[in-house]
Design a protein around this motif. Structure first.
Motif, PDB file in Angstrom:
ATOM      1  N   PHE A  28       0.838  -1.249  -0.076  1.00 57.87           N
ATOM      2  CA  PHE A  28      -0.026   0.024   0.092  1.00 57.87           C
ATOM      3  C   PHE A  28       0.727   1.230   0.028  1.00 57.87           C
ATOM      4  O   PHE A  28       2.027   1.124   0.385  1.00 57.87           O
ATOM      5  CB  PHE A  28      -1.000   0.043   1.241  1.00 57.87           C
ATOM      6  N   TYR A  29       0.209   2.371  -0.623  1.00 53.89           N
ATOM      7  CA  TYR A  29       0.916   3.650  -0.481  1.00 53.89           C
ATOM      8  C   TYR A  29       0.460   4.514   0.403  1.00 53.89           C
ATOM      9  O   TYR A  29      -0.758   4.675   0.935  1.00 53.89           O
ATOM     10  CB  TYR A  29       0.834   4.274  -1.814  1.00 53.89           C
ATOM     11  N   ALA A  30       1.498   5.589   1.019  1.00 53.67           N
ATOM     12  CA  ALA A  30       0.837   6.683   1.679  1.00 53.67           C
ATOM     13  C   ALA A  30       1.737   7.860   1.488  1.00 53.67           C
ATOM     14  O   ALA A  30       2.851   7.720   0.890  1.00 53.67           O
ATOM     15  CB  ALA A  30       0.881   6.234   3.294  1.00 53.67           C
ATOM     16  N   GLY A  31       1.055   9.122   1.982  1.00 50.30           N
ATOM     17  CA  GLY A  31       1.648  10.404   1.649  1.00 50.30           C
ATOM     18  C   GLY A  31       1.140  11.134   0.827  1.00 50.30           C
ATOM     19  O   GLY A  31      -0.074  11.005   0.509  1.00 50.30           O
ATOM     20  N   GLN A  32       1.588  12.256   0.477  1.00 51.08           N
ATOM     21  CA  GLN A  32       0.909  13.452  -0.251  1.00 51.08           C
ATOM     22  C   GLN A  32       0.649  13.223  -1.579  1.00 51.08           C
ATOM     23  O   GLN A  32      -0.243  13.872  -2.186  1.00 51.08           O
ATOM     24  CB  GLN A  32       1.892  14.898  -0.192  1.00 51.08           C
ATOM     25  N   LEU A  33       1.058  12.041  -2.259  1.00 48.61           N
ATOM     26  CA  LEU A  33       0.668  12.013  -3.658  1.00 48.61           C
ATOM     27  C   LEU A  33      -0.585  10.947  -3.660  1.00 48.61           C
ATOM     28  O   LEU A  33      -1.198  10.501  -4.902  1.00 48.61           O
ATOM     29  CB  LEU A  33       1.874  11.422  -4.385  1.00 48.61           C
ATOM     30  N   THR A  34      -1.272  10.459  -2.643  1.00 43.76           N
ATOM     31  CA  THR A  34      -2.538   9.757  -2.653  1.00 43.76           C
ATOM     32  C   THR A  34      -3.278  10.281  -1.559  1.00 43.76           C
ATOM     33  O   THR A  34      -3.141  11.637  -1.330  1.00 43.76           O
ATOM     34  CB  THR A  34      -1.920   8.248  -2.266  1.00 43.76           C
ATOM     35  N   VAL A  35      -4.414   9.640  -1.189  1.00 40.90           N
ATOM     36  CA  VAL A  35      -5.455  10.108  -0.563  1.00 40.90           C
ATOM     37  C   VAL A  35      -4.966  10.462   0.992  1.00 40.90           C
ATOM     38  O   VAL A  35      -3.946   9.727   1.312  1.00 40.90           O
ATOM     39  CB  VAL A  35      -6.628   9.331  -0.535  1.00 40.90           C
ATOM     40  N   PRO A  36      -5.432  11.320   1.770  1.00 39.84           N
ATOM     41  CA  PRO A  36      -6.373  12.517   1.063  1.00 39.84           C
ATOM     42  C   PRO A  36      -5.831  13.642   0.116  1.00 39.84           C
ATOM     43  O   PRO A  36      -6.404  14.446  -0.162  1.00 39.84           O
ATOM     44  CB  PRO A  36      -6.989  12.884   2.414  1.00 39.84           C
ATOM     45  N   GLY A  37      -4.326  13.714   0.361  1.00 44.82           N
ATOM     46  CA  GLY A  37      -3.707  14.925  -0.426  1.00 44.82           C
ATOM     47  C   GLY A  37      -2.570  15.555   0.373  1.00 44.82           C
ATOM     48  O   GLY A  37      -2.052  14.922   1.137  1.00 44.82           O
ATOM     49  N   PRO A  38      -2.287  16.577  -0.269  1.00 45.60           N
ATOM     50  CA  PRO A  38      -1.128  17.453   0.362  1.00 45.60           C
ATOM     51  C   PRO A  38      -1.075  18.148   1.686  1.00 45.60           C
ATOM     52  O   PRO A  38      -2.568  18.444   1.843  1.00 45.60           O
ATOM     53  CB  PRO A  38      -0.866  18.359  -0.752  1.00 45.60           C
ATOM     54  N   GLY A  39      -0.184  18.430   2.441  1.00 47.34           N
ATOM     55  CA  GLY A  39      -0.345  19.050   3.715  1.00 47.34           C
ATOM     56  C   GLY A  39       0.139  17.919   4.939  1.00 47.34           C
ATOM     57  O   GLY A  39       0.037  16.889   4.659  1.00 47.34           O
ATOM     58  N   VAL A  40       0.376  18.505   5.951  1.00 48.88           N
ATOM     59  CA  VAL A  40       0.628  17.916   7.120  1.00 48.88           C
ATOM     60  C   VAL A  40      -0.578  17.060   7.647  1.00 48.88           C
ATOM     61  O   VAL A  40      -0.348  15.735   7.884  1.00 48.88           O
ATOM     62  CB  VAL A  40       1.448  18.609   8.027  1.00 48.88           C
ATOM     63  N   PRO A  41      -1.535  17.606   7.958  1.00 49.93           N
ATOM     64  CA  PRO A  41      -2.705  16.867   8.485  1.00 49.93           C
ATOM     65  C   PRO A  41      -3.070  15.668   7.460  1.00 49.93           C
ATOM     66  O   PRO A  41      -3.298  14.564   8.119  1.00 49.93           O
ATOM     67  CB  PRO A  41      -3.896  17.731   8.741  1.00 49.93           C
ATOM     68  N   PRO A  42      -3.509  16.047   6.244  1.00 56.26           N
ATOM     69  CA  PRO A  42      -3.673  14.765   5.580  1.00 56.26           C
ATOM     70  C   PRO A  42      -2.693  13.929   5.368  1.00 56.26           C
ATOM     71  O   PRO A  42      -3.109  12.724   5.065  1.00 56.26           O
ATOM     72  CB  PRO A  42      -3.727  15.443   4.040  1.00 56.26           C
ATOM     73  N   SER A  43      -1.531  14.241   5.434  1.00 62.47           N
ATOM     74  CA  SER A  43      -0.193  12.967   5.285  1.00 62.47           C
ATOM     75  C   SER A  43      -0.349  12.099   6.759  1.00 62.47           C
ATOM     76  O   SER A  43      -0.268  10.826   6.564  1.00 62.47           O
ATOM     77  CB  SER A  43       1.093  13.751   5.438  1.00 62.47           C
ATOM     78  N   ILE A  44      -0.842  12.860   7.772  1.00 62.55           N
ATOM     79  CA  ILE A  44      -0.980  11.958   8.880  1.00 62.55           C
ATOM     80  C   ILE A  44      -1.882  11.257   8.853  1.00 62.55           C
ATOM     81  O   ILE A  44      -2.087   9.795   9.210  1.00 62.55           O
ATOM     82  CB  ILE A  44      -1.233  12.923  10.287  1.00 62.55           C
ATOM     83  N   ILE A  45      -3.265  11.491   8.230  1.00 64.65           N
ATOM     84  CA  ILE A  45      -4.378  10.879   7.900  1.00 64.65           C
ATOM     85  C   ILE A  45      -4.163   9.579   6.791  1.00 64.65           C
ATOM     86  O   ILE A  45      -4.578   8.660   7.005  1.00 64.65           O
ATOM     87  CB  ILE A  45      -5.478  11.474   7.528  1.00 64.65           C
ATOM     88  N   SER A  46      -3.316  10.042   5.721  1.00 66.15           N
ATOM     89  CA  SER A  46      -3.132   8.846   4.974  1.00 66.15           C
ATOM     90  C   SER A  46      -2.168   7.847   5.402  1.00 66.15           C
ATOM     91  O   SER A  46      -2.464   6.746   5.064  1.00 66.15           O
ATOM     92  CB  SER A  46      -2.001   9.667   3.739  1.00 66.15           C
ATOM     93  N   GLY A  47      -1.193   8.095   6.503  1.00 67.42           N
ATOM     94  CA  GLY A  47      -0.752   6.919   7.107  1.00 67.42           C
ATOM     95  C   GLY A  47      -1.536   6.040   7.910  1.00 67.42           C
ATOM     96  O   GLY A  47      -1.340   4.844   7.829  1.00 67.42           O
TER      97      GLY A  47
END
Length: 499
Positions: free
Chosen positions: A467-486
């Protein structure tokens, strides 16, 4: 469901130690898996690393805006902690300032009533319009945070929610952000103030869905905060949480290959050896992982797909240590003394170095004396820039002169004569340090065709335990979205392993 003993025998690898990587590792370890995080750099933290100089400066190398505090709080709460257990948050007042000319600037107060008064003093009727605008934005924010951003984006059925379906029109996914703002405000300064978040985190305001006015709610109503000691304190707090769950970090150890048998990754090879794994999360640059670590037959997307993506900006950054105090700056100061639309076009349409750039200055030493020597100033200067441009030292210096001329004229301080530290960071550095696709700094632009399920999938469609995580996948760019992505990637892998 696997027993705890079996889980403890299952080995999981996470590639990359930014916010998404640490987040995913912590959630996986909490479930009892043995988690190893691989980081190519010496320091953990990805773009949120800190640069600590020999002469006493502490620079946040990347993120400097602490918005959406409840996302950070939710992460810590999930492990039995609070953010305040690790660092102190300070509400900034003013939250930020916007400079339109040497004699025309706006300080954006933390108090909403004062903000309304400020708007009304600029444009009659705009206070009431601001309240209407932010009421709509609050609705989008709450639906977005409660119903959308914690969805993995794997099926449209995820959005078969009564509130989402009935509120689809109010979410304004198909309305332009620019036209939405101009429906409420006419003064060019107020328009620029409302549009600035999409320049730094998205696309042209004309190409960004009005859904993203939720960012205005986050900044203007929830406030702009500062973690004392800088974002490095947030990274360290997340590291502590992860280590408390049993996560092991391997620094200065780039991953070089993945071995696939059938539809599963079975081994990971780094610069220091090979190890068997039962699952992998790639929280490094998505495109790099696909191109360099997976064979062509295992990639989700082609080279052409990536080349056709609309990227959010890269940037030119200067880290400056100044051996005198600098007047007229606040913690966050945005220099909008040139044309926003022209700079946006030169990022997104013409893909070239800007002719008359806007820029941003962070001066955390105003708030936090620990980030600079006594009597000195810590300046972080960022100019949004098109990705994939050449950035030789001569061009960096040309823009340093341009920015300094304007900054010194505004502050009345001879900054260049008082420098005791200077470092630049630009496109080629993002590529070298983070394998960043085309040197982007913020991931994909928030266009309609790159929103929610239309972003690159967090699930590899051909490898079941990847699986992938980070700013190039959901939910998107920014610090809070990256925490959520993980969080999202971890729980998708956990779901698969529990089958």
């Amino acid at each position: 469901m696997p027993s705890k003993l079996r889980k403890e025998r299952l080995q999981i690898a996470v590639i990359g130690s930014g916010f998404a990587g640490i987040s995913s590792a912590a959630y996986l370890a909490k479930e009892g898996y043995q988690v190893h995080v691989y980081e190519k750099n010496l320091e953990i933290g990805g773009r949120a690393r800190q640069l600590i100089t020999d002469n006493g400066y502490v620079f946040d190398m990347g993120p400097s805006w602490y918005w959406m505090p409840e996302v950070f709080e939710r992460f810590f709460n999930d492990f039995g902690y609070k953010a305040e257990d690790f660092y102190e948050l300070q509400l900034l007042d003013p939250g930020f300032s916007v400079v339109f000319s040497a004699g025309d600037s706006l300080n954006i107060p933390a108090n909403f009533e004062e903000l309304c008064q400020l708007f009304e003093s600029i444009e009659k009727g705009s206070a009431e319009n601001l309240q209407k605008f932010l009421t709509e934005a609050e609705y989008k924010y709450k639906i977005g945070m409660e119903k959308l951003v914690y969805k993995p984006g794997l099926s449209l059925f995820e959005f078969a929610d009564k509130d989402v379906i009935t509120g689809l029109f109010k979410l304004q996914v198909f309305t332009s952000f620019s036209s939405h703002v101009k429906k409420y405000f006419k003064d060019s300064r107020l328009i620029a103030l409302m549009e600035f978040p999409v320049l730094f985190l998205g696309a042209m305001p004309e190409d960004t869905p009005a859904l993203y006015s939720l960012m205005n709610y986050a900044g203007l109503k929830l406030g702009t905060w500062y973690p004392k000691g800088g974002f490095g304190k947030v990274i360290q707090a997340m590291i502590d949480v992860a280590k408390n769950q049993g996560v092991e970090f391997h620094t200065s150890e780039a991953v070089t290959s993945l071995e696939i048998q059938g539809k599963h990754i079975v081994k990971l090879t780094s610069e220091k050896g090979t190890k068997n794994y039962d699952g992998v999360i790639a929280a490094a640059d998505y495109q790099h992982v696909e191109e360099k670590l997976l064979g062509y037959g295992y990639r989700n997307y082609s080279d052409q797909y990536w080349d056709n993506r609309v990227l959010a900006p890269s940037c030119l950054i200067f880290y400056l240590g100044v051996k005198t105090k600098v007047d007229r700056l606040n913690h966050h100061t945005l220099f909008f003394d040139e044309d926003l639309k022209q700079h946006s076009r030169e990022i997104y349409k013409e893909v070239k170095w800007p002719s008359k750039p806007l820029f941003y200055v962070c001066c955390p030493s105003i708030t936090d004396p620990t980030v600079a020597p006594n009597g000195h100033e810590n300046l972080f200067i960022l100019m949004p820039l098109a990705p994939n441009v050449k950035d030789p030292e001569a061009i960096r210096e040309q823009y340093f002169t341009l920015i300094m001329d304007r900054l010194e004229a505004y502050t009345g301080t001879p900054i260049r004569k008082n420098l005791d530290y200077k470092k630049s960071y630009c496109v080629s550095d993002f590529i070298a340090d983070y394998n960043s696709y085309k040197g982007n700094a913020y991931g994909l632009a928030n266009t309609l065709m790159q929103t929610a399920n239309l972003k690159p999938s967090l699930r590899n469609k051909k490898i079941h335990n990847f699986f992938y995580a980070g700013q190039l996948t959901v939910p998107g760019p920014g610090v809070p979205p990256s925490i959520i992505s993980g969080n999202l990637a971890a729980h998708q892998l956990i779901k698969y392993l529990n089958q």
